[in-house]
Scaffold this active site. Structure first.
Site, PDB file in Angstrom:
ATOM      1  N   LYS A   7      -6.176  -9.963  13.494  1.00  0.00           N
ATOM      2  CA  LYS A   7      -5.794  -8.657  14.048  1.00  0.00           C
ATOM      3  C   LYS A   7      -6.763  -8.253  15.163  1.00  0.00           C
ATOM      4  CE  LYS A   7      -3.480  -7.392   9.817  1.00  0.00           C
ATOM      5  NZ  LYS A   7      -3.557  -6.911   8.453  1.00  0.00           N
ATOM      6  N   GLN A  17      -6.933  -3.083   4.744  1.00  0.00           N
ATOM      7  CA  GLN A  17      -6.404  -4.406   4.392  1.00  0.00           C
ATOM      8  C   GLN A  17      -6.176  -4.504   2.885  1.00  0.00           C
ATOM      9  OE1 GLN A  17      -5.592  -6.958   6.660  1.00  0.00           O
ATOM     10  NE2 GLN A  17      -4.660  -7.829   4.822  1.00  0.00           N
ATOM     11  N   ASP A  51       0.520   0.737   9.682  1.00  0.00           N
ATOM     12  CA  ASP A  51       1.179  -0.228   8.792  1.00  0.00           C
ATOM     13  C   ASP A  51       2.577   0.258   8.400  1.00  0.00           C
ATOM     14  OD1 ASP A  51       0.075  -2.655   8.120  1.00  0.00           O
ATOM     15  OD2 ASP A  51      -1.285  -1.851   6.598  1.00  0.00           O
TER      16      ASP A  51
END
Ligand code: NDP
Length: 286
Positions: free
Chosen positions: A53, A97, A120
């Site tokens: 990322k 995460q 997200d």
């Protein structure tokens, strides 16, 4: 028929180039999109995803930072950090995460991230907006899948889409997005009785199961579009999908490979969401 391959890596490269130009234009207006990723513990897969990322963000000019916390971090400490990031006006996107250590409740963390910074697309408010067909942050993997279909001008409206898998991050939202695009959607899962029959009726088949090569040519209608979300590690260390690519590609009209399929698109859509968050929070159009 031999299927045309939808290469997610190539499409990601194209999209990142477009985003790079967009980020440059935003920088000229004084806005530097910033993504903060929170990584807890030492899970090697999580570390590698976070690195990916960071690298992709750098390619587009998006600034990013990683906050690394020990596996012993308490839920209260993490929620406190999220609160600080919510209030930090230089941070536009927040991603924690997953998976989290067992002492931290995932639901609490997802709900703590401000919906306007939820790149997200997991916050219940954003899920609700997605279901209502409103503009919002779409969860990255399903967003990537829809983008792949559209990149090939594949007609979704009126098609029968069969989604195998009903997780909150892939199966359920990809089915919803296909419905929003006017497909007729069937969801299948581990309790589905006639999986093969249903799958073989699909014009668009999405495999998001997590079982290597579970979907063979027998599950595929001649000419179907096959999207393989699965990422499975074989004993020899190589990665493979849920679809038996070699047999499936002889029946499908389009197919995504693993690797170089849905995986790279997931990160790319995260960057798109970060730019959207930065523009939204700064009231900049464009
Ligand atoms: P989950 O394990 O959360 O969900 C798997 C789903 O598959 C469940 O709904 C389960 O049903 C269903 N399932 C399991 N076995 C069967 C079976 N024999 N027949 C029918 N359905 C079955 O996984 P995720 O959704 O998180 O991920 C799915 C796959 O996609 C994994 O390989 C994962 O690594 C990959 N992935 C890839 C991403 C990418 O960027 N390419 C991103 C995220 C995930 P039930 O609900 O009944 O248990």
């Amino acid at each position: 028929m031999t299927a045309e391959i939808i290469n997610g890596k190539d499409l990601s490269t194209e999209l990142k180039l477009e985003m790079k130009a967009e980020v440059e234009a935003l920088k000229e207006k004084g806005l530097i999109p910033h993504l903060t990723v929170v990584l807890i513990g030492n899970n090697p897969a999580s570390k590698s995803y976070v690195k990916g990322k960071e690298k992709a963000a750098a390619e587009t000019g998006i600034s990013s930072s990683i906050v690394e916390l020990p596996a012993s971090t308490t839920e209260t400490e993490l929620l406190q950090l999220i609160q600080e990031l919510n209030e930090d006006t230089s941070v536009h996107g927040i991603l924690v995460q997953l998976p989290l250590p067992e002492q931290i409740r995932e639901k609490k963390v997802i709900e703590a991230i401000h919906p306007d910074k939820d790149v997200d697309g997991f916050h219940p408010i954003n899920i609700g907006k997605m279901m209502a067909g409103e503009d919002t942050f779409l969860p990255c993997t399903p967003y990537g899948i829809i983008t792949m279909l559209k990149s090939k001008n594949i007609k979704i409206e009126g098609k029968h889409a069969v989604v195998i898998g009903r997780s909150n991050i892939v199966g359920k939202p990809v089915g919803q997005l296909l419905l929003n695009e006017n497909a007729t959607v069937t969801y299948c899962h581990s309790r589905t009785k006639n999986l093969q029959e249903l799958a073989a009726n699909a014009d668009i088949l999405i495999a998001a199961i997590g079982r290597a090569h579970a979907i063979t040519a027998d599950y595929i209608k001649e000419g179907a579009v096959v999207i393989d979300v699965g990422i499975n590690r074989l004993e020899n260390g190589s990665l493979t999908g849920d679809v038996d690519f070699e047999s499936a590609k002889e029946k499908a009209s389009y197919i995504t490979p693993v690797p170089r399929g849905v995986g790279p698109m997931t990160i790319t859509m995260l960057l798109k969401n970060t730019i959207k968050a930065a523009k939204g929070l700064s009231n900049i159009e464009g």
